[in-house]
Design a protein around this motif. Structure first.
Motif, PDB file in Angstrom:
ATOM      1  N   ALA A   1      14.845   3.373  41.391  1.00  0.00           N
ATOM      2  CA  ALA A   1      15.401   3.960  40.172  1.00  0.00           C
ATOM      3  C   ALA A   1      16.866   4.324  40.364  1.00  0.00           C
ATOM      4  O   ALA A   1      17.674   4.187  39.429  1.00  0.00           O
ATOM      5  CB  ALA A   1      14.602   5.198  39.785  1.00  0.00           C
ATOM      6  N   ALA A   2      17.233   4.780  41.560  1.00  0.00           N
ATOM      7  CA  ALA A   2      18.628   5.152  41.816  1.00  0.00           C
ATOM      8  C   ALA A   2      19.562   3.969  41.613  1.00  0.00           C
ATOM      9  O   ALA A   2      20.667   4.111  41.058  1.00  0.00           O
ATOM     10  CB  ALA A   2      18.767   5.703  43.237  1.00  0.00           C
ATOM     11  N   VAL A   3      19.132   2.800  42.057  1.00  0.00           N
ATOM     12  CA  VAL A   3      19.944   1.591  41.864  1.00  0.00           C
ATOM     13  C   VAL A   3      20.062   1.268  40.378  1.00  0.00           C
ATOM     14  O   VAL A   3      21.160   0.971  39.871  1.00  0.00           O
ATOM     15  CB  VAL A   3      19.349   0.401  42.634  1.00  0.00           C
ATOM     16  CG1 VAL A   3      20.083  -0.892  42.288  1.00  0.00           C
ATOM     17  CG2 VAL A   3      19.411   0.666  44.138  1.00  0.00           C
ATOM     18  N   GLU A   4      18.958   1.332  39.676  1.00  0.00           N
ATOM     19  CA  GLU A   4      18.993   1.033  38.239  1.00  0.00           C
ATOM     20  C   GLU A   4      19.903   2.008  37.501  1.00  0.00           C
ATOM     21  O   GLU A   4      20.697   1.602  36.645  1.00  0.00           O
ATOM     22  CB  GLU A   4      17.574   1.090  37.659  1.00  0.00           C
ATOM     23  CG  GLU A   4      16.588   0.106  38.278  1.00  0.00           C
ATOM     24  CD  GLU A   4      17.013  -1.346  38.118  1.00  0.00           C
ATOM     25  OE1 GLU A   4      17.676  -1.672  37.105  1.00  0.00           O
ATOM     26  OE2 GLU A   4      16.679  -2.160  39.006  1.00  0.00           O
ATOM     27  N   TYR A   5      19.787   3.293  37.825  1.00  0.00           N
ATOM     28  CA  TYR A   5      20.638   4.285  37.171  1.00  0.00           C
ATOM     29  C   TYR A   5      22.111   4.020  37.469  1.00  0.00           C
ATOM     30  O   TYR A   5      22.971   4.107  36.592  1.00  0.00           O
ATOM     31  CB  TYR A   5      20.282   5.695  37.659  1.00  0.00           C
ATOM     32  CG  TYR A   5      18.926   6.203  37.238  1.00  0.00           C
ATOM     33  CD1 TYR A   5      18.139   5.512  36.309  1.00  0.00           C
ATOM     34  CD2 TYR A   5      18.404   7.380  37.766  1.00  0.00           C
ATOM     35  CE1 TYR A   5      16.886   5.976  35.938  1.00  0.00           C
ATOM     36  CE2 TYR A   5      17.159   7.856  37.397  1.00  0.00           C
ATOM     37  CZ  TYR A   5      16.401   7.150  36.484  1.00  0.00           C
ATOM     38  OH  TYR A   5      15.172   7.624  36.111  1.00  0.00           O
ATOM     39  N   ALA A   6      22.411   3.710  38.745  1.00  0.00           N
ATOM     40  CA  ALA A   6      23.796   3.471  39.131  1.00  0.00           C
ATOM     41  C   ALA A   6      24.386   2.276  38.389  1.00  0.00           C
ATOM     42  O   ALA A   6      25.493   2.341  37.847  1.00  0.00           O
ATOM     43  CB  ALA A   6      23.882   3.255  40.639  1.00  0.00           C
ATOM     44  N   LEU A   7      23.630   1.191  38.353  1.00  0.00           N
ATOM     45  CA  LEU A   7      24.137  -0.018  37.714  1.00  0.00           C
ATOM     46  C   LEU A   7      24.243   0.145  36.197  1.00  0.00           C
ATOM     47  O   LEU A   7      25.012  -0.571  35.545  1.00  0.00           O
ATOM     48  CB  LEU A   7      23.248  -1.214  38.060  1.00  0.00           C
ATOM     49  CG  LEU A   7      23.179  -1.567  39.561  1.00  0.00           C
ATOM     50  CD1 LEU A   7      22.351  -2.826  39.768  1.00  0.00           C
ATOM     51  CD2 LEU A   7      24.582  -1.757  40.143  1.00  0.00           C
TER      52      LEU A   7
ATOM     53  N   THR B   1      12.883   4.637  51.185  1.00  0.00           N
ATOM     54  CA  THR B   1      13.851   4.731  50.088  1.00  0.00           C
ATOM     55  C   THR B   1      14.993   3.755  50.314  1.00  0.00           C
ATOM     56  O   THR B   1      15.422   3.050  49.388  1.00  0.00           O
ATOM     57  CB  THR B   1      14.395   6.164  49.978  1.00  0.00           C
ATOM     58  OG1 THR B   1      13.316   7.062  49.688  1.00  0.00           O
ATOM     59  CG2 THR B   1      15.435   6.269  48.878  1.00  0.00           C
ATOM     60  N   ALA B   2      15.498   3.693  51.546  1.00  0.00           N
ATOM     61  CA  ALA B   2      16.576   2.753  51.867  1.00  0.00           C
ATOM     62  C   ALA B   2      16.138   1.316  51.612  1.00  0.00           C
ATOM     63  O   ALA B   2      16.887   0.507  51.059  1.00  0.00           O
ATOM     64  CB  ALA B   2      16.999   2.923  53.323  1.00  0.00           C
ATOM     65  N   SER B   3      14.927   0.999  52.008  1.00  0.00           N
ATOM     66  CA  SER B   3      14.385  -0.342  51.789  1.00  0.00           C
ATOM     67  C   SER B   3      14.365  -0.675  50.300  1.00  0.00           C
ATOM     68  O   SER B   3      14.769  -1.774  49.889  1.00  0.00           O
ATOM     69  CB  SER B   3      12.972  -0.426  52.369  1.00  0.00           C
ATOM     70  OG  SER B   3      12.361  -1.668  52.062  1.00  0.00           O
ATOM     71  N   ALA B   4      13.899   0.273  49.497  1.00  0.00           N
ATOM     72  CA  ALA B   4      13.830   0.044  48.051  1.00  0.00           C
ATOM     73  C   ALA B   4      15.212  -0.112  47.443  1.00  0.00           C
ATOM     74  O   ALA B   4      15.424  -0.941  46.549  1.00  0.00           O
ATOM     75  CB  ALA B   4      13.084   1.196  47.383  1.00  0.00           C
ATOM     76  N   VAL B   5      16.169   0.678  47.916  1.00  0.00           N
ATOM     77  CA  VAL B   5      17.547   0.586  47.425  1.00  0.00           C
ATOM     78  C   VAL B   5      18.119  -0.804  47.684  1.00  0.00           C
ATOM     79  O   VAL B   5      18.668  -1.463  46.788  1.00  0.00           O
ATOM     80  CB  VAL B   5      18.441   1.659  48.095  1.00  0.00           C
ATOM     81  CG1 VAL B   5      19.925   1.339  47.903  1.00  0.00           C
ATOM     82  CG2 VAL B   5      18.126   3.046  47.536  1.00  0.00           C
ATOM     83  N   ILE B   6      17.987  -1.259  48.912  1.00  0.00           N
ATOM     84  CA  ILE B   6      18.582  -2.547  49.277  1.00  0.00           C
ATOM     85  C   ILE B   6      17.893  -3.700  48.564  1.00  0.00           C
ATOM     86  O   ILE B   6      18.554  -4.625  48.064  1.00  0.00           O
ATOM     87  CB  ILE B   6      18.536  -2.734  50.808  1.00  0.00           C
ATOM     88  CG1 ILE B   6      19.400  -1.662  51.489  1.00  0.00           C
ATOM     89  CG2 ILE B   6      19.012  -4.130  51.205  1.00  0.00           C
ATOM     90  CD1 ILE B   6      19.221  -1.588  52.993  1.00  0.00           C
ATOM     91  N   GLN B   7      16.571  -3.657  48.474  1.00  0.00           N
ATOM     92  CA  GLN B   7      15.852  -4.727  47.783  1.00  0.00           C
ATOM     93  C   GLN B   7      16.194  -4.770  46.295  1.00  0.00           C
ATOM     94  O   GLN B   7      16.380  -5.847  45.719  1.00  0.00           O
ATOM     95  CB  GLN B   7      14.347  -4.552  47.975  1.00  0.00           C
ATOM     96  CG  GLN B   7      13.872  -4.816  49.402  1.00  0.00           C
ATOM     97  CD  GLN B   7      12.362  -4.804  49.514  1.00  0.00           C
ATOM     98  OE1 GLN B   7      11.682  -5.707  49.004  1.00  0.00           O
ATOM     99  NE2 GLN B   7      11.824  -3.787  50.167  1.00  0.00           N
ATOM    100  N   ALA B   8      16.304  -3.591  45.664  1.00  0.00           N
ATOM    101  CA  ALA B   8      16.651  -3.550  44.239  1.00  0.00           C
ATOM    102  C   ALA B   8      18.054  -4.078  44.014  1.00  0.00           C
ATOM    103  O   ALA B   8      18.305  -4.842  43.067  1.00  0.00           O
ATOM    104  CB  ALA B   8      16.528  -2.121  43.710  1.00  0.00           C
ATOM    105  N   ALA B   9      18.993  -3.708  44.886  1.00  0.00           N
ATOM    106  CA  ALA B   9      20.365  -4.186  44.749  1.00  0.00           C
ATOM    107  C   ALA B   9      20.441  -5.700  44.949  1.00  0.00           C
ATOM    108  O   ALA B   9      21.184  -6.391  44.236  1.00  0.00           O
ATOM    109  CB  ALA B   9      21.266  -3.464  45.746  1.00  0.00           C
ATOM    110  N   ARG B  10      19.675  -6.211  45.889  1.00  0.00           N
ATOM    111  CA  ARG B  10      19.681  -7.660  46.122  1.00  0.00           C
ATOM    112  C   ARG B  10      19.166  -8.423  44.897  1.00  0.00           C
ATOM    113  O   ARG B  10      19.664  -9.506  44.583  1.00  0.00           O
ATOM    114  CB  ARG B  10      18.845  -8.003  47.356  1.00  0.00           C
ATOM    115  CG  ARG B  10      19.522  -7.635  48.666  1.00  0.00           C
ATOM    116  CD  ARG B  10      18.742  -8.125  49.878  1.00  0.00           C
ATOM    117  NE  ARG B  10      19.438  -7.809  51.116  1.00  0.00           N
ATOM    118  CZ  ARG B  10      19.051  -8.205  52.322  1.00  0.00           C
ATOM    119  NH1 ARG B  10      17.944  -8.935  52.450  1.00  0.00           N
ATOM    120  NH2 ARG B  10      19.738  -7.868  53.414  1.00  0.00           N
ATOM    121  N   ARG B  11      18.187  -7.840  44.216  1.00  0.00           N
ATOM    122  CA  ARG B  11      17.687  -8.504  43.005  1.00  0.00           C
ATOM    123  C   ARG B  11      18.781  -8.596  41.942  1.00  0.00           C
ATOM    124  O   ARG B  11      18.795  -9.533  41.139  1.00  0.00           O
ATOM    125  CB  ARG B  11      16.478  -7.745  42.450  1.00  0.00           C
ATOM    126  CG  ARG B  11      15.216  -7.907  43.278  1.00  0.00           C
ATOM    127  CD  ARG B  11      13.977  -7.476  42.512  1.00  0.00           C
ATOM    128  NE  ARG B  11      13.989  -6.058  42.194  1.00  0.00           N
ATOM    129  CZ  ARG B  11      13.499  -5.118  42.991  1.00  0.00           C
ATOM    130  NH1 ARG B  11      12.978  -5.439  44.170  1.00  0.00           N
ATOM    131  NH2 ARG B  11      13.516  -3.853  42.617  1.00  0.00           N
TER     132      ARG B  11
END
Length: 417
Positions: A317-323, A21-31
């Motif tokens: 999805a958490a990153v997308e929702y947050a942004l 989950t952490a990996s997905a969060v960081i990669q999504a945020a970097r995109r």
């Protein structure tokens, strides 16, 4: 690049896939070109302003998080009370967020973490600070409300089912002259999901585990001993799976140790060896027992592919929702079909998740109270499907990652105790 920083924090007991989950969060945020800080040792790191700059970690390392168990940034069992009782600590968190321009906070945990994220979002709104808080689901206990399942549970369930299946073969081989009863203790304080997962180990009526003890069913010693004796008489041996949280009819834990943990929960003293002693003393049978404890949640080598995919999906999805500014929500897993198994991610209000607990439905527990039903099997079976082994080193050990975790410079005075 968006203005602001995203802070990610891990909470409570870790799982085999929380780092995915952490990996997905960081990669999504970097995109999205958003800087990600991580709190060292969970919410304590945020309070102490001990923050990690994930931009210092190369992409290859962030990707390798997905196959590494444990909590890469550290976690903690630390419960913040109500806004009134712990207002100074909530205010301190907002001060830290302001100092590092944190505009998005992702809290990866269970019920208590959802509650903290919700309260923090409410305080930020009342204070006029632009902060979006999103809870991210995680727990091996599978007891979060709303979501169909919890990332972390599927892998722990797979480990449990496989371990019980393998141990049963061992017991069957030795039963003629040695062990007659094997007791396997699983996690699960109030909800028997992991105990139920052990039921996947067997296919036939007499297959192990022949006895499962759920926290949803009051422990009846006489009935339990009668079931064990009848099984040994018929099969020649018996495997018992017991949830750590089984209780007497008066509500007392069978293995209560008399102390409490950081969340105020009763510390449990090992129900597996307790029951083993009861069987030995009352039935005179040779008994072995095991308490896998942390092994259940750290066994990344036996992770469920389904669980891994869901753990990464909720992070992204958490990153997308947050942004998108979706404050006070959690990405949850929605089951759309059993056969073939289908699922999707959808937002759910933290208010419907915080401090709620999902227990086993009555129709998932067999009428005699000692096993699972076909409905339960249909629910559980897809969650343990698929293999996602980590890469292995030449020496035969998994190639797990340890991040350098470069700290950011503090900008505030130290936290006052």
């Amino acid at each position: 690049m968006r203005k602001g920083t995203l802070l990610y924090s891990q909470s409570g007991g870790v799982t085999a896939v929380i780092n995915a989950t952490a990996s997905a969060v960081i990669q999504a945020a970097r995109r999205h070109k958003v800087k990600v800080l991580a709190a060292r040792n969970g919410i304590l790191g945020a309070l102490r302003e001990e923050l990690i700059d994930t931009t210092k970690a190369p992409l290859a390392a962030i990707r390798a998080l997905a196959h590494t168990p444990g909590g890469a940034f550290g976690s903690c069992r630390y419960k913040l009370k109500s806004l009134e009782a712990d207002r100074a600590k909530y205010e301190r968190l907002l001060d830290v967020f302001r100092a590092h321009d944190v505009r998005w906070f992702l809290y990866n945990g269970g019920n208590d973490s959802a509650d903290t994220a919700l309260k923090l979002s409410q305080l930020a709104e009342a204070s006029g600070y632009p902060l979006t808080c999103v809870g991210v689901p995680k727990t091996v206990d599978n007891d979060l409300a709303v979501t169909d399942t919890c990332p972390g549970f599927g892998s722990a369930a797979k480990y449990t089912a496989v371990s019980v299946r393998e141990a049963a073969l061992d017991v069957a081989a030795m039963a003629e002259t040695s062990t007659k009863v094997f007791v396997y203790e699983v996690m699960g304080r109030h909800a028997g999901w992991l105990a139920a997962a052990a039921g996947l180990a067997g296919d036939g009526k007499d297959d192990a585990p022949q006895v499962i003890l759920f926290p949803e069913i009051a422990y009846d010693e006489a009935k339990f001993l009668a079931k064990v004796k009848a099984t040994v008489d018929k099969v020649g041996w018996c495997v018992v799976v017991v949830s750590e949280g089984i209780r007497h009819p008066d509500g007392r834990f069978v293995a209560e140790a008399g102390t409490v943990d950081a969340f105020g929960h009763s510390q449990l003293g090992g129900v597996g060896p307790t029951l083993a002693g009861v069987v030995k003393d009352k039935l005179g049978l040779k008994v072995h027992w095991t308490v896998p404890d942390y092994l259940q949640r750290s066994a990344r080598h036996l992770a469920s592919k389904t669980d891994l995919e869901q753990a990464m999906a909720v992070g992204e999805a958490a990153v997308e929702y947050a942004l998108e500014g979706m404050n006070g929500v959690m990405p949850v897993i929605v089951r759309t079909a059993d056969s073939p198994y289908r699922w999707k991610i959808a937002p759910a209000p933290l208010a419907k998740i915080a401090n709620h607990e999902k227990k086993m439905p009555k129709n998932f527990i067999r009428k005699d109270g000692f096993g699972i039903t076909e409905a339960c099997r249909r629910y559980l079976a897809p969650l343990i499907r698929g293999e996602a082994p980590p890469p292995y080193r030449p020496d035969g050990l998994p190639d797990y990652l340890r991040l350098a975790n470069t700290p950011v410079t503090r900008r505030l005075p130290p936290l006052q105790a």
